[in-house]
Design an enzyme around this catalytic site. Structure first.
Site, PDB file in Angstrom:
ATOM      1  N   SER A 275     -71.145 -16.065  31.617  1.00  0.00           N
ATOM      2  CA  SER A 275     -72.218 -16.517  32.525  1.00  0.00           C
ATOM      3  C   SER A 275     -73.599 -16.328  31.894  1.00  0.00           C
ATOM      4  O   SER A 275     -74.480 -17.193  32.041  1.00  0.00           O
ATOM      5  CB  SER A 275     -72.135 -15.783  33.864  1.00  0.00           C
ATOM      6  N   HIS A 305     -63.313 -14.247  34.025  1.00  0.00           N
ATOM      7  CA  HIS A 305     -64.666 -13.672  34.126  1.00  0.00           C
ATOM      8  C   HIS A 305     -64.880 -13.252  35.588  1.00  0.00           C
ATOM      9  O   HIS A 305     -64.123 -12.447  36.116  1.00  0.00           O
ATOM     10  CB  HIS A 305     -65.659 -14.719  33.610  1.00  0.00           C
ATOM     11  N   HIS A 352     -61.371  -5.537  28.625  1.00  0.00           N
ATOM     12  CA  HIS A 352     -62.728  -6.070  28.430  1.00  0.00           C
ATOM     13  C   HIS A 352     -62.913  -6.490  26.982  1.00  0.00           C
ATOM     14  O   HIS A 352     -62.352  -5.854  26.083  1.00  0.00           O
ATOM     15  CB  HIS A 352     -63.787  -5.024  28.808  1.00  0.00           C
ATOM     16  N   ARG A 361     -69.655   0.610  35.604  1.00  0.00           N
ATOM     17  CA  ARG A 361     -69.836  -0.107  36.876  1.00  0.00           C
ATOM     18  C   ARG A 361     -68.644   0.180  37.796  1.00  0.00           C
ATOM     19  O   ARG A 361     -68.783   0.237  39.011  1.00  0.00           O
ATOM     20  CB  ARG A 361     -69.963  -1.613  36.611  1.00  0.00           C
ATOM     21  N   ASP A 407     -64.561  -5.472  38.001  1.00  0.00           N
ATOM     22  CA  ASP A 407     -63.879  -6.253  39.037  1.00  0.00           C
ATOM     23  C   ASP A 407     -62.710  -5.512  39.676  1.00  0.00           C
ATOM     24  O   ASP A 407     -62.215  -5.920  40.723  1.00  0.00           O
ATOM     25  CB  ASP A 407     -63.393  -7.579  38.445  1.00  0.00           C
TER      26      ASP A 407
HETATM   27  N1  CMX Z   1     -53.465  -7.628  31.222  1.00  0.00           N
HETATM   28  C1  CMX Z   1     -52.606  -8.160  30.321  1.00  0.00           C
HETATM   29  N2  CMX Z   1     -52.943  -8.529  29.079  1.00  0.00           N
HETATM   30  C2  CMX Z   1     -54.220  -8.318  28.710  1.00  0.00           C
HETATM   31  C3  CMX Z   1     -55.163  -7.742  29.571  1.00  0.00           C
HETATM   32  C4  CMX Z   1     -54.748  -7.404  30.879  1.00  0.00           C
HETATM   33  N3  CMX Z   1     -55.590  -6.900  31.787  1.00  0.00           N
HETATM   34  N4  CMX Z   1     -56.351  -7.669  28.927  1.00  0.00           N
HETATM   35  C5  CMX Z   1     -56.152  -8.187  27.714  1.00  0.00           C
HETATM   36  N5  CMX Z   1     -54.862  -8.590  27.577  1.00  0.00           N
HETATM   37  C6  CMX Z   1     -54.250  -9.266  26.440  1.00  0.00           C
HETATM   38  C7  CMX Z   1     -55.004 -10.569  26.168  1.00  0.00           C
HETATM   39  O1  CMX Z   1     -54.576 -11.611  27.046  1.00  0.00           O
HETATM   40  C8  CMX Z   1     -54.679 -10.812  24.727  1.00  0.00           C
HETATM   41  O2  CMX Z   1     -53.387 -11.364  24.657  1.00  0.00           O
HETATM   42  P1  CMX Z   1     -53.030 -12.495  23.543  1.00  0.00           P
HETATM   43  O3  CMX Z   1     -53.252 -11.816  22.228  1.00  0.00           O
HETATM   44  O4  CMX Z   1     -51.617 -12.813  23.837  1.00  0.00           O
HETATM   45  O5  CMX Z   1     -53.959 -13.628  23.795  1.00  0.00           O
HETATM   46  C9  CMX Z   1     -54.620  -9.398  24.166  1.00  0.00           C
HETATM   47  O6  CMX Z   1     -54.432  -8.521  25.279  1.00  0.00           O
HETATM   48  C10 CMX Z   1     -55.888  -8.978  23.439  1.00  0.00           C
HETATM   49  O7  CMX Z   1     -56.987  -9.167  24.312  1.00  0.00           O
HETATM   50  P2  CMX Z   1     -58.299  -8.268  24.185  1.00  0.00           P
HETATM   51  O8  CMX Z   1     -58.893  -8.533  22.838  1.00  0.00           O
HETATM   52  O9  CMX Z   1     -57.997  -6.875  24.558  1.00  0.00           O
HETATM   53  O10 CMX Z   1     -59.221  -8.862  25.347  1.00  0.00           O
HETATM   54  P3  CMX Z   1     -60.048 -10.212  25.326  1.00  0.00           P
HETATM   55  O11 CMX Z   1     -61.380  -9.921  24.794  1.00  0.00           O
HETATM   56  O12 CMX Z   1     -59.267 -11.319  24.701  1.00  0.00           O
HETATM   57  O13 CMX Z   1     -60.135 -10.532  26.889  1.00  0.00           O
HETATM   58  C11 CMX Z   1     -60.493 -10.094  29.173  1.00  0.00           C
HETATM   59  C12 CMX Z   1     -60.942  -9.770  27.747  1.00  0.00           C
HETATM   60  C13 CMX Z   1     -61.416  -9.392  30.141  1.00  0.00           C
HETATM   61  C14 CMX Z   1     -60.580 -11.610  29.388  1.00  0.00           C
HETATM   62  C15 CMX Z   1     -59.037  -9.602  29.348  1.00  0.00           C
HETATM   63  O14 CMX Z   1     -59.000  -8.213  29.198  1.00  0.00           O
HETATM   64  C16 CMX Z   1     -58.420 -10.005  30.662  1.00  0.00           C
HETATM   65  O15 CMX Z   1     -57.891 -11.121  30.781  1.00  0.00           O
HETATM   66  N6  CMX Z   1     -58.483  -9.091  31.709  1.00  0.00           N
HETATM   67  C17 CMX Z   1     -58.012  -9.420  33.032  1.00  0.00           C
HETATM   68  C18 CMX Z   1     -59.016 -10.319  33.740  1.00  0.00           C
HETATM   69  C19 CMX Z   1     -60.280  -9.564  34.088  1.00  0.00           C
HETATM   70  O16 CMX Z   1     -60.237  -8.469  34.615  1.00  0.00           O
HETATM   71  N7  CMX Z   1     -61.436 -10.195  33.848  1.00  0.00           N
HETATM   72  C20 CMX Z   1     -62.737  -9.638  34.243  1.00  0.00           C
HETATM   73  C21 CMX Z   1     -63.581  -9.131  33.065  1.00  0.00           C
HETATM   74  C22 CMX Z   1     -64.936  -8.652  33.539  1.00  0.00           C
HETATM   75  C23 CMX Z   1     -65.800  -9.822  33.868  1.00  0.00           C
HETATM   76  O17 CMX Z   1     -66.119 -10.625  32.963  1.00  0.00           O
HETATM   77  O18 CMX Z   1     -66.161 -10.003  35.017  1.00  0.00           O
END
Ligand code: CMX
Length: 469
Positions: A275, A305, A352, A361, A407
């Site tokens: 965002s 996000h 994250h 937070r 979140d």
């Molecule tokens: N559950 C399961 N798998 C997860 C995970 C979770 N909560 N968080 C990360 N992973 C996985 C990723 O999908 C990724 O898998 P692949 O290699 O198969 O693609 C792997 O772990 C590595 O990811 P990462 O480098 O640790 O995290 P990213 O930077 O790629 O993604 C985020 C960050 C937030 C998108 C991810 O942790 C996620 O999807 N979390 C759940 C959704 C969430 O809570 N989003 C809110 C974030 C805060 C915000 O922006 O508001």
């Protein structure tokens, strides 16, 4: 106030560990007697412009870091390629707003009479100036916003005509785009404004937009989920109390405090998140603040996000339903997490892109819950999740950060006070995010930042680049 030693780096960090916090925090005190935020920003522009010039002269050719092929394929994670002065995210410490951590912001920034939390208005002053405002300065922002809080009839009509099946975030983005009708920056640009003065109408648009957001958001809420009846702004109240009133929860002082906390902590998370970066990117084309922020909102509406906050509550409630209890045990939660992961889904609210520890937070919200709703069953489940999920994600072995993000906690607090409609949660996040991204947008234009245009490559180009070697 702005110095070569970045507002968000060493001194305040050492203040945590070595020197008395008060001495370090003195540097956040304003040296100006300005009572208007705009006046103070105007005073600071030459100082900040000189600082940027000096940094570019001294270090312009220095290398910030390397970019690997994996980074290019991996969402540009870790590439240092953008300036974002309002906040800085440390992987272990979490966010600092102009150098202040969340607990420091809660402690240092003024609170309205009778409130236990500081306000987004006070934070906005900090974000724009790097200075902790006095009570009067924070109040001046409140007064400014209250004075600007009204919606054009056609925007009211537009929101009222949206079907209740249209997601609140889509309605929100639609309304913000429509408010662009009155953009002072777009008008000034059309009339040939000198680029040195861009920041002025961008500032005005930003204040106008911030002032209107609670009216837009609450109108969507009351149309979609309640009786479609709307109240108006009380000019004697602060932004969050007014927002709570407009939503229909203003009688509860704790809810107004929750709004203050919520709007402060969700505001800014440095520049690379979807965002913030989107608002900054679209603004770099000299799209006005309405268009830029609406674009940012569309990114916030993604489930990885901002939409994660609605996903978290949905996921927890499905778990409670499936297991058949409001307070599942650690073992039951563990099994449910594994079934989520084994079906190829993420555990929402955990992980994250930058953080590597529990999000402060999350902790700020947890402390609010411990104070106000320690016996809430959903809070107890959120607490049990905190014990269980990091272990499961670590064992799963994929995520780089098994800890909860912002979140993971917001829904349980809102639900406790009766705001149970999960599809609305990201709209609240959007109102808050506006304070962060718009304050940086004012500085983007004040400092004449360039249109963004990073270089992209084809897969074939990458292959050729390295095969040659
Ligand atoms: N559950 C399961 N798998 C997860 C995970 C979770 N909560 N968080 C990360 N992973 C996985 C990723 O999908 C990724 O898998 P692949 O290699 O198969 O693609 C792997 O772990 C590595 O990811 P990462 O480098 O640790 O995290 P990213 O930077 O790629 O993604 C985020 C960050 C937030 C998108 C991810 O942790 C996620 O999807 N979390 C759940 C959704 C969430 O809570 N989003 C809110 C974030 C805060 C915000 O922006 O508001």
């Amino acid at each position: 106030m702005f110095s070569l030693c970045s507002a968000s780096s060493a001194p305040i960090r050492s203040a945590n560990r070595l020197v008395p916090a008060l001495a370090a925090l003195a540097r956040f005190k304003s040296t100006s007697s300005a009572t208007s935020l705009k006046q103070r920003v105007e005073e600071l522009i030459p100082e900040k412009a000189a600082e940027v010039k000096e940094v570019k002269q001294k270090y312009g050719d220095r290398v910030l870091g390397e970019t690997t092929v994996n980074m290019a394929y991996g969402g540009m994670r870790g590439i240092k390629g953008m300036i974002w002065d309002t906040s800085l995210l440390d992987a272990n410490e979490g966010i600092r707003f102009r150098g202040l951590s969340i607990p420091e912001v809660q402690e240092q920034l003024p609170k309205p009479k009778g409130a236990s939390e500081t306000t987004p208005e006070a934070l906005f002053w900090l974000l724009l100036t790097g200075e902790v405002p006095t009570q009067e300065q924070a109040q001046s922002v409140t007064d400014e916003l209250n004075a600007r809080a009204s919606l054009p009839d056609f925007v009211v009509d537009l929101i009222d005509r949206c079907p209740s099946t249209l997601h609140p975030m889509s309605q929100f983005s639609l309304a913000v785009n429509a408010l662009q009708h009155d953009s002072l920056f777009a008008k000034a640009y059309h009339e040939g404004i000198n680029r040195k003065n861009y920041w002025d109408p961008v500032y005005e648009d930003s204040l106008n937009l911030l002032a209107k957001l609670p009216l837009v958001a609450s109108r969507i809420y009351r149309n979609v989920f309640k009786d479609g009846k709307h109240s108006s702004i009380d000019s004697t109240k602060d932004y969050s109390q007014n927002f709570a009133n407009l939503l229909g929860y203003g009688e509860n002082n704790e809810f107004a405090d929750l709004m203050r906390l919520y709007l402060v902590i969700h505001s800014d998370h440095e520049g690379g998140n979807v965002s913030a970066h989107t608002t900054h990117l679209v603004g770099s084309a000299l799209s006005d603040p309405y268009l830029s922020f609406a674009a940012g909102l569309n990114g916030l509406a993604g489930p990885l996000h901002g939409l994660a906050n609605q996903e978290v509550l949905r996921w927890i409630m499905n778990m409670q339903k499936e297991i058949g209890t409001e307070t599942p045990t650690e073992d039951q939660i563990r099994d449910y997490c594994w079934s989520t992961l084994n079906s190829g889904r993420v555990v929402p609210g955990y992980g994250h892109a930058v953080l590597r520890k529990t999000d402060p937070r999350y902790m700020a919200q947890r402390e609010f819950a411990l104070k106000h709703l320690p016996e809430d069953n959903l809070f107890k489940t959120v607490s049990t999740l905190y014990k269980v999920v990091p272990g499961v994600l670590t064992e799963h072995g994929k995520t780089k950060n098994p800890w909860p993000n912002v979140d993971a906690h917001s829904g349980v607090l809102l639900r406790h006070y009766g705001l149970v409609e999960q599809d609305f949660y990201t709209v609240l996040f959007g109102v808050s995010r506006a304070f962060g991204v718009l304050s940086q947008l004012v500085w983007d234009r004040a400092l004449g930042f360039s249109i963004e245009r990073p270089k992209s490559l084809t897969t074939e180009a990458i292959r050729k680049m390295f095969e040659k070697q």
